[in-house]
Design a protein around this motif. Structure first.
Motif, PDB file in Angstrom:
ATOM      1  N   ILE B 242      37.006  43.839  39.230  1.00  0.00           N
ATOM      2  CA  ILE B 242      37.913  43.109  40.126  1.00  0.00           C
ATOM      3  C   ILE B 242      38.622  44.146  40.999  1.00  0.00           C
ATOM      4  N   SER B 243      38.268  44.188  42.277  1.00  0.00           N
ATOM      5  CA  SER B 243      38.686  45.316  43.128  1.00  0.00           C
ATOM      6  C   SER B 243      40.199  45.512  43.141  1.00  0.00           C
ATOM      7  N   PHE B 244      40.938  44.402  43.230  1.00  0.00           N
ATOM      8  CA  PHE B 244      42.390  44.583  43.363  1.00  0.00           C
ATOM      9  C   PHE B 244      43.075  44.904  42.036  1.00  0.00           C
ATOM     10  N   MET B 245      42.356  44.806  40.935  1.00  0.00           N
ATOM     11  CA  MET B 245      42.931  45.182  39.633  1.00  0.00           C
ATOM     12  C   MET B 245      42.498  46.580  39.222  1.00  0.00           C
ATOM     13  N   GLU B 246      41.314  46.991  39.670  1.00  0.00           N
ATOM     14  CA  GLU B 246      40.740  48.249  39.191  1.00  0.00           C
ATOM     15  C   GLU B 246      41.699  49.418  39.417  1.00  0.00           C
ATOM     16  N   GLY B 247      42.038  50.081  38.337  1.00  0.00           N
ATOM     17  CA  GLY B 247      42.869  51.276  38.416  1.00  0.00           C
ATOM     18  C   GLY B 247      44.299  51.009  38.846  1.00  0.00           C
ATOM     19  N   ARG B 248      44.727  49.744  38.815  1.00  0.00           N
ATOM     20  CA  ARG B 248      46.082  49.416  39.273  1.00  0.00           C
ATOM     21  C   ARG B 248      46.954  49.047  38.070  1.00  0.00           C
ATOM     22  N   PRO B 249      47.873  49.925  37.678  1.00  0.00           N
ATOM     23  CA  PRO B 249      48.662  49.696  36.457  1.00  0.00           C
ATOM     24  C   PRO B 249      49.486  48.417  36.501  1.00  0.00           C
ATOM     25  N   GLU B 250      49.920  48.000  37.691  1.00  0.00           N
ATOM     26  CA  GLU B 250      50.801  46.826  37.756  1.00  0.00           C
ATOM     27  C   GLU B 250      50.111  45.539  37.288  1.00  0.00           C
ATOM     28  N   TRP B 251      48.778  45.578  37.171  1.00  0.00           N
ATOM     29  CA  TRP B 251      48.059  44.390  36.717  1.00  0.00           C
ATOM     30  C   TRP B 251      47.925  44.302  35.198  1.00  0.00           C
ATOM     31  N   HIS B 252      48.545  45.213  34.479  1.00  0.00           N
ATOM     32  CA  HIS B 252      48.385  45.266  33.021  1.00  0.00           C
ATOM     33  C   HIS B 252      48.467  43.881  32.380  1.00  0.00           C
ATOM     34  N   ASN B 253      49.524  43.151  32.700  1.00  0.00           N
ATOM     35  CA  ASN B 253      49.631  41.818  32.092  1.00  0.00           C
ATOM     36  C   ASN B 253      49.975  40.762  33.139  1.00  0.00           C
ATOM     37  N   ARG B 254      49.586  41.029  34.382  1.00  0.00           N
ATOM     38  CA  ARG B 254      49.869  40.065  35.440  1.00  0.00           C
ATOM     39  C   ARG B 254      48.712  39.070  35.558  1.00  0.00           C
ATOM     40  N   ILE B 255      49.044  37.860  35.925  1.00  0.00           N
ATOM     41  CA  ILE B 255      48.013  36.828  36.086  1.00  0.00           C
ATOM     42  C   ILE B 255      47.869  36.547  37.586  1.00  0.00           C
ATOM     43  N   PRO B 256      46.625  36.563  38.111  1.00  0.00           N
ATOM     44  CA  PRO B 256      46.430  36.367  39.554  1.00  0.00           C
ATOM     45  C   PRO B 256      46.778  34.949  40.013  1.00  0.00           C
ATOM     46  N   ASP B 257      47.137  34.838  41.288  1.00  0.00           N
ATOM     47  CA  ASP B 257      47.385  33.501  41.831  1.00  0.00           C
ATOM     48  C   ASP B 257      46.049  32.869  42.261  1.00  0.00           C
ATOM     49  N   GLU B 258      46.107  31.659  42.804  1.00  0.00           N
ATOM     50  CA  GLU B 258      44.875  30.905  43.106  1.00  0.00           C
ATOM     51  C   GLU B 258      43.950  31.682  44.050  1.00  0.00           C
ATOM     52  N   GLU B 259      44.562  32.258  45.076  1.00  0.00           N
ATOM     53  CA  GLU B 259      43.769  32.975  46.079  1.00  0.00           C
ATOM     54  C   GLU B 259      43.098  34.203  45.454  1.00  0.00           C
TER      55      GLU B 259
END
Lengths: 320, 276
Positions: B242-259
């Motif tokens: 998932i390009s916008f999650m890869e290597g991005r620490p802020e996504w550790h436990n974040r849930i993506p929105d619909e888009e």
């Protein structure tokens, strides 16, 4: 009670008595594993020599000792962990909580030198909080024997019914208080060691011996004090204890713990939960206690939990 | 081993994790996705010896995912092994459901509780020690995070396992280079992990943790390490695929929105929940 005794024979160190008991069981049961975090004992030398396959030296690595024990227990082993009191409790508390308490594993933690037992080693070696922190663990049984025979009986019970347990041993040898097999007493969780009229003193471990001294001093002052050895601090036999305490007008609890959440708290909670209201004085260590050189009794004097302090607390609570 | 089959399984597992986590909006997708290939290699790559429908088979290999926040990655596999009813996956984190956000030992196939970091190698050493003592030939695999290697208990356990020649123990470090606050290299450098495990007496090897060939080659070293436990440092990407999650620490436990969900599903080649 026939278990009370005036035995003048030289008592063994509790740790030797306990390890010998485990050793004898381990000879017959290959699933018993004894792990030490670099604490020795004469009896342990024999265990290591004759049952090397059932002994593990964990190194001075209490965290791994507990994690390792969880894997062994999940594999069907009956595990006994052994270390100095401060290091087998607070040092690896998170491990005990996460992998022993959370899975309710049959692992017995054996602590040596509880309370102020390592007197000259001072602050880092004191456990003035182990009762509070260990009894707060989910599903644990906390036991604190006062002499060799009660320690042996408690150990036998731990071998026969493996469960998540914490056994607090005194570092120094303790005068004999009991004889016989003590089996019924282990079941009961306490012994009404001396019957009295005016006040009852409740303690465990070494403090029971101090309570007995206080009782003698009180007798000279025409005060009849009872003594209860409440060696099972969790789970307290509430009905049994209250049936005894109810006959006394007042209670004094004694401990080598910071008072918050300690032994006296456990007694108070038990009474309160059963709607029993009694004048009760908790003697223990207050916040701000300092490091000083001295032996255990000198520390008691300094911290205000020595025999004269118990006497004073008893007199004050009964209003004489 | 047919690598294409494993690639299919990895895609399936990402889909199943996605569905579980997004349905309840609870869980850790990036940490789970960095170890998908490791999990698939162990369970479907002919490595772990397990018996369908028998989570308690005495001589089963033990698998511990010590990085308990990635527990969701194991659940679909355990259901697929018929260890429990597949309908439990839909009740993930729900009252009355079997499966929680972190792995509880009561779940069939979960060997020990996880969630708090730093316990898996010690617990695994206990399994491995017991196997040796009982003359049983099951092996123990521990999947742990690289951030988890900050825990001192890991190194106490590493020393213990090497001293006792636990060559029936394998630690696979999911080295995704991230912890919650950022990159490990910048926050507190973990340094040469392969060298560290090696210096503690383990056979250590570094591989691409998303390559089945490399993972399986490394896992085939079990039994050839002259008494040493085996550490596999698996270099991975947190949020892999998932390009916008890869290597991005802020996504550790974040849930993506619909888009963001649409973008992610498109990139992964996954179906929407409605389509599965």
């Amino acid at each position: 009670m026939d278990t009370k005794v005036n035995n003048t024979s030289k008592p063994k160190l509790m740790r030797d008595a306990v390890i010998d008991t485990i050793y004898n069981a381990a000879k017959e049961d290959k699933n018993i594993i004894f792990i030490s975090a670099d604490l020795g004992a004469a009896a342990l030398d024999k265990f290591r020599k004759y049952l090397p396959g059932q002994f593990i030296h964990a190194g001075i690595s209490e965290q791994n000792m507990v994690d390792l024990a969880s894997g062994l227990a999940l594999s069907g082993k009956k595990v006994f962990l052994y270390a100095m009191a401060p290091f087998i409790t607070a040092r690896c508390y998170e491990q005990i909580k996460s992998v022993l308490a959370s899975m309710n594993l049959p692992v017995t933690l054996i602590a040596v030198g509880v309370g102020l037992g390592y007197d000259h080693a001072t602050m880092t070696h004191f456990t003035t909080e182990d009762v509070a922190c260990m009894r707060a663990l989910n599903g644990i049984e906390v036991l604190s024997p006062s002499d060799e025979n009660s320690a042996i009986a408690i150990t036998r019970a731990a071998i026969n019914k493996p469960a998540f347990r914490y056994i607090r041993l005194e570092r120094q040898p303790q005068r004999h208080l009991y004889r016989g097999n003590f089996t019924n007493e282990v079941e009961q969780g306490f012994v009404h060691l001396v019957e009295g009229v005016d006040v009852v003193i409740v303690g465990c471990g070494y403090l029971v011996h101090k309570a007995l001294l206080a009782k003698e001093s009180l007798e000279k002052l025409k005060v009849s004090a009872g003594v209860i050895d409440l060696f099972r601090i969790k789970k307290i036999n509430a009905a049994g204890l209250i049936s005894i305490i109810s006959s006394y007008p007042a209670v004094v609890t004694i401990e080598e713990q910071i008072l918050d959440g300690g032994f006296g708290s456990a007694v108070l909670e038990t009474l309160s939960d059963q709607n029993v209201s009694k004048p009760l004085k908790r003697l223990g260590i207050g916040d701000g206690f300092d490091v000083v050189n001295g032996d255990r009794d000198q520390l008691h004097e300094l911290y205000g939990i020595d025999t004269p302090n118990i006497v004073e607390a008893a007199l004050s609570i009964i209003g004489t | 081993m047919n690598i294409n089959h494993l690639e299919d399984k990895a895609l399936w597992l990402r889909q199943e994790c996605w569905n579980m986590v997004m349905r309840q909006r609870k869980g850790h997708i990036p940490s789970s996705y960095s170890c998908v290939e490791i999990i698939v290699a162990l369970y479907y790559g002919g490595v772990a010896r397990l018996t369908r429908g028998r989570p308690d088979a005495p001589n089963r290999d033990r698998i511990i995912v010590s990085k308990g926040h990635a527990a969701a990655v194991q659940y679909p596999v355990l259901a697929d092994l018929d260890y429990f009813d597949k309908r439990e996956l839909k009740r993930y984190t729900q009252p009355g459901g079997l499966l929680g956000m972190y792995a509880d030992y009561k779940i069939p196939g979960i060997e020990g509780i996880s969630g708090s970091l730093g316990h898996g190698v010690g617990m695994g050493s206990g399994f491995a020690f017991a196997a040796k003592q009982n003359n049983e030939d099951y092996r123990t695999f521990v999947v742990l995070g690289d951030g988890e290697c900050y825990e001192g208990s890991i190194w106490e356990s590493a020393m213990f396992a090497a001293h006792h020649n636990l060559d029936n123990l394998v630690a696979i470090v999911d080295r995704n280079d991230l912890c919650i606050l950022g990159r490990t290299k910048e926050l507190l450098d973990l340094g040469d992990l392969e060298g560290k495990w090696q210096s503690f007496g383990w056979k250590a090897i570094t591989v691409n943790g998303h390559s089945f060939e490399e993972l399986l080659d490394a896992l085939s070293l079990i039994g050839t390490t002259s008494g040493k436990p085996l550490a596999i440092i698996a270099n991975t990407v947190k949020g892999k695929g998932i390009s916008f999650m890869e290597g991005r620490p802020e996504w550790h436990n974040r849930i993506p929105d619909e888009e963001q969900m649409k973008v992610a599903l498109g990139e992964l080649g996954l179906k929407t929940m409605a389509e599965t």
